[in-house]
Design a protein around this motif. Structure first.
Motif, PDB file in Angstrom:
ATOM      1  N   HIS A  60       0.984  -1.166  -0.147  1.00  0.00           N
ATOM      2  CA  HIS A  60       0.014   0.020  -0.156  1.00  0.00           C
ATOM      3  C   HIS A  60       0.881   1.422  -0.061  1.00  0.00           C
ATOM      4  O   HIS A  60       0.315   2.142  -0.618  1.00  0.00           O
ATOM      5  N   ASN A  61       1.891   0.999   0.572  1.00  0.00           N
ATOM      6  CA  ASN A  61       3.012   2.338   0.689  1.00  0.00           C
ATOM      7  C   ASN A  61       3.500   2.548  -0.538  1.00  0.00           C
ATOM      8  O   ASN A  61       3.680   3.816  -1.082  1.00  0.00           O
ATOM      9  N   ASP A  63       1.637   2.068  -3.279  1.00  0.00           N
ATOM     10  CA  ASP A  63       0.502   2.357  -3.932  1.00  0.00           C
ATOM     11  C   ASP A  63       0.048   1.259  -4.964  1.00  0.00           C
ATOM     12  O   ASP A  63      -0.485   1.457  -5.819  1.00  0.00           O
ATOM     13  N   LYS A  65      -2.172  -1.778  -4.637  1.00  0.00           N
ATOM     14  CA  LYS A  65      -3.374  -2.029  -3.543  1.00  0.00           C
ATOM     15  C   LYS A  65      -4.227  -2.989  -4.258  1.00  0.00           C
ATOM     16  O   LYS A  65      -4.347  -3.238  -5.595  1.00  0.00           O
ATOM     17  N   ARG A  70      -8.510  -0.857  -2.945  1.00  0.00           N
ATOM     18  CA  ARG A  70      -8.583   0.402  -4.057  1.00  0.00           C
ATOM     19  C   ARG A  70     -10.162   1.053  -3.898  1.00  0.00           C
ATOM     20  O   ARG A  70     -10.267   2.035  -4.179  1.00  0.00           O
ATOM     21  N   GLU A  73     -10.933   2.850  -0.944  1.00  0.00           N
ATOM     22  CA  GLU A  73     -10.228   4.064  -0.962  1.00  0.00           C
ATOM     23  C   GLU A  73     -11.028   5.032  -1.699  1.00  0.00           C
ATOM     24  O   GLU A  73     -11.378   6.286  -1.560  1.00  0.00           O
ATOM     25  N   GLY A 123       3.557   6.259  -4.564  1.00  0.00           N
ATOM     26  CA  GLY A 123       3.722   5.879  -3.326  1.00  0.00           C
ATOM     27  C   GLY A 123       5.166   5.836  -2.939  1.00  0.00           C
ATOM     28  O   GLY A 123       5.916   6.259  -3.777  1.00  0.00           O
TER      29      GLY A 123
END
Length: 183
Positions: A60-61, A63, A65, A70, A73, A123
């Motif tokens: 996730h860091n 980006d 996902k 997703r 979010e 990310g």
């Protein structure tokens, strides 16, 4: 006048003793002993441990996902846009309602609403703090079968020799008593 005198002469008797001492010997031999210690039977069964590595936060860091993450979010972002849009439409309605106050609210609203500001922020880098590692050790089962020692003894009787002693008695000098009368 002469009185006769009694005269006695004695020879003591002597006994001769010849003594042969007894002889005794005792000899004790050491015991023959053997001790053997068989090894114990030991069995160890180790179940494998369980390691769990969760690197979802690291992805996730970056980006990267999953579809579910997703979607959640984007739902949050869309809800914020919808609430902002609702507030904007309400505000613009209030501006149109006061059109008689002057100005050109329709042109100003069209100018504000043209164009879309879009920024994409990639990310960061994955860090080891974001990776969650848990380990559950497997149990070890240890089974030990004890073995008794094997001890063997061989008893040895003592050697005992005995020669009895003896005493020989003899008369070396016989006793003698002589009695005489002397006038």
């Amino acid at each position: 006048m002469n009185i006769p005198k009694l005269q006695m002469q004695s020879t003591p008797g002597r006994i001769g003793l010849r003594i042969n001492k007894p002889e005794q010997t005792i000899k004790q031999h050491q015991v023959e002993q053997s001790i053997q210690q068989p090894k114990a039977d030991m069995k160890i069964e180790q179940k494998p441990g369980k390691i769990t590595i969760d690197q979802t936060n690291a992805w996730h860091n970056l980006d990267l996902k999953s579809v579910m993450a997703r979607t959640e979010e984007l739902v949050g972002i869309a809800k914020n846009f919808w609430m902002e849009g609702l507030a904007r439409v309400s505000r613009e309605g209030d501006e149109l309602m006061r059109i008689e106050n002057g100005g050109n609210p329709i042109a100003e609203q069209a100018k504000r609403n043209t164009g879309y500001d879009f920024t994409f922020q990639p990310g960061g880098r994955p860090t080891y703090e974001l990776v969650q590692v848990s380990y559950q050790p497997g149990e070890a089962q240890i089974d030990i079968q004890r073995r008794e020692p094997i001890i063997k003894n061989k008893k040895r009787d003592p050697e005992h020799h005995y020669r009895p002693g003896n005493v020989d008695v003899s008369m070396e000098q016989m006793p003698d008593l002589k009695i005489d009368w002397k006038v």
